[in-house]
Scaffold this motif. Sequence first.
Motif, PDB file in Angstrom:
ATOM      1  N   LYS A 129      -9.438  -1.159 -33.116  1.00  0.00           N
ATOM      2  CA  LYS A 129      -8.775  -1.570 -34.354  1.00  0.00           C
ATOM      3  C   LYS A 129      -7.263  -1.443 -34.221  1.00  0.00           C
ATOM      4  O   LYS A 129      -6.501  -2.299 -34.687  1.00  0.00           O
ATOM      5  N   TYR A 156     -13.219  -5.798 -30.217  1.00  0.00           N
ATOM      6  CA  TYR A 156     -13.247  -5.487 -31.648  1.00  0.00           C
ATOM      7  C   TYR A 156     -13.583  -6.731 -32.471  1.00  0.00           C
ATOM      8  O   TYR A 156     -14.375  -6.671 -33.425  1.00  0.00           O
ATOM      9  N   ASN A 176     -13.866  -6.866 -37.484  1.00  0.00           N
ATOM     10  CA  ASN A 176     -12.744  -7.237 -38.362  1.00  0.00           C
ATOM     11  C   ASN A 176     -13.223  -8.112 -39.513  1.00  0.00           C
ATOM     12  O   ASN A 176     -12.659  -9.153 -39.811  1.00  0.00           O
TER      13      ASN A 176
END
Length: 647
Positions: free
Chosen positions: A90, A169, A175
């Motif tokens: 992140k 990610y 996300n």
Amino acid sequence: MLIEMLYLNLQRESQLATACFLPSYCWLTCATLHLLHFTDTKSPIRTLTGIYTSFMRLNFGGEVITLNGGVSSQEQQNSLMLYVVRTVGKLAFDGITNKRTSFTAEELEQWVGGKTKTDEELRELAVFRTDVLDFFLVPRDDYGSDPETKGRRYVFAVPIMQEYLAALYVVLGENKTVLEKLTKEVSEALGPASEDITSLLSVLSKIIPFRIFAIFNLLKLFPKLFEKVSSYSKGRIANTMAAEMFRSEDSFNEDVLDQVEQSLLGVHGPQPQEEIYTRAFELYPIFMGGLLHYGNRRLLDQLGCNIKSHTVSQITRALRKNLIKQSQKNQPPEELMDLLVLLYEFQNPRLTAEVLQSIKSLNLSTVRMTPHKCFVLSTVLGCTTSSFHLNELNLSSCHITPELLQMLWPAFRHTRNLNLQFNSLDPESCILLRDLLLEPNCTIKSLQLCDNYLSDSGISHLLEALSGNHSLQRLNLMHTGLSDKSALLLAEKLGQHDQLKELNVAYNNIGDSAALTLVDACREHPSIHTVHLYLNQLTDVAKQSLYVRGGPRVKEGRRVKVLASVTEGSDISEDWHPILSVIGKNSLSWERDRVREQLLVFLKDLEWGRKQHLSFWKKMHFRRVESVVRQMLRFIEKSSDTGTGTK
């Protein structure tokens, strides 16, 4: 040489040197350099994404992080790798989104610490920081050297790792937007119960009007709504990949593999006078594509990071449309090389073939080819059908050596026009090219070998292919070190090949007698219509004779166009513009003294021809061509004063 360059860079870059004290990072550095420079066609296929995924598997395989301090049950354990993605990944994603590579301690606390409350969570965070976070990030104290730097900041020990973790990610779907998270939670909660609720409503509808309970039918829509939102999310990932791949501000950067090499070996040679702080993260979308490959997904699954086949299918379907749309645009050579690397990392032959079908020409001019780049090009073109052929493959000024030429052989089988101008080919390379032209299914119609020193011995090997080849129509041997011997051999061999239409032997060491013999052979040939002979060792008498001999032997016969000078007797040649265009294009890379000498001869011929005519318009035409020649002479003189070009 690589070891020496790496050693020098380790002395300059304390960040990389610190990382390489860890054996795993030392392995990662060496494995990356081995991939870039020692790729072998006989070795198993390796990708950059595969190397980084293997790195993660070696370091985090089997490692878990507990939720409550104990390991009493599997439900209370989370994959450490997945936790790394949700925290460090992140952080990496936020850095790429905001074009940053360094982070403050407060940002680390925000992204990695999160909202910790209990002592147990704080203890786990401390252990994670000691064992894992320090593994990825190192402090950097370089005040004033970077606009971002205000006190101690943290950077990834290996810069490429930021792009890999950010890509992981995104591909894992971490996300998500608020809508995606809410839709997923509601769908998971109500989806399993929807059948039971539907059965209850069907019973109650027999007693009470069903329309009263119509609102409960909305429960059935949540799974379908989640599928729609999920599909949109996967399309957004594909759009992100395409947008990051073809950013206009990154169009003229070096190709991504050169950037990887520079991150390990540094930039050697003249340094830019001003520091440029624009961050280019062009490996980020390439890693996203590579992570979708089955081999990498299998390794990640062992680490507790599951990428489902349905997700891959949705992303691939959306990505195909984006890549086809972008590939049809006129992309710079470096961007095309990056596209080939993405397709190679993806390892999806069907997608690769469909994208390449939309590409008519592949211009990789000035891209510094390495063994790995050659392997990528050949592998990607090898995914297409045997009927697929590029109109042109431009590999001019690509530092291609005889060894790299051998690796590119599979790519040449899908090419009609092959440009190998300005490379490092030698006489031995002609043996490989001869064998290529003698292949039964050879489709090469145009072969440009200009500005390679092939010499008479190399040309003798190449001309052996004329008798067995049935596709070649244009052969460019300009500035390849030919002498009278090669010209006479060429005149002798032309009769064995009846498809050739254009022959270029300009800027060589061919004299009057050999040039006249060659033109006579071309006139007897059934299909040759143009011969380039300018910038050879020709006298004025020979140039006039060449023009006369280019005419047909009989009144209605076929004429051969001979390009030997900008004038033909007292008239201007109708081909003066292409002759001067070729000279102007290459004037800085050729021997300036010889080019200047030839231009002065042209100027002398033009001035003499102008004096032979009384017509005002004729004189103006001569003066126009003279002005072009004088402009080229001034340009060469100016480049001599500034020291640019080749002396």
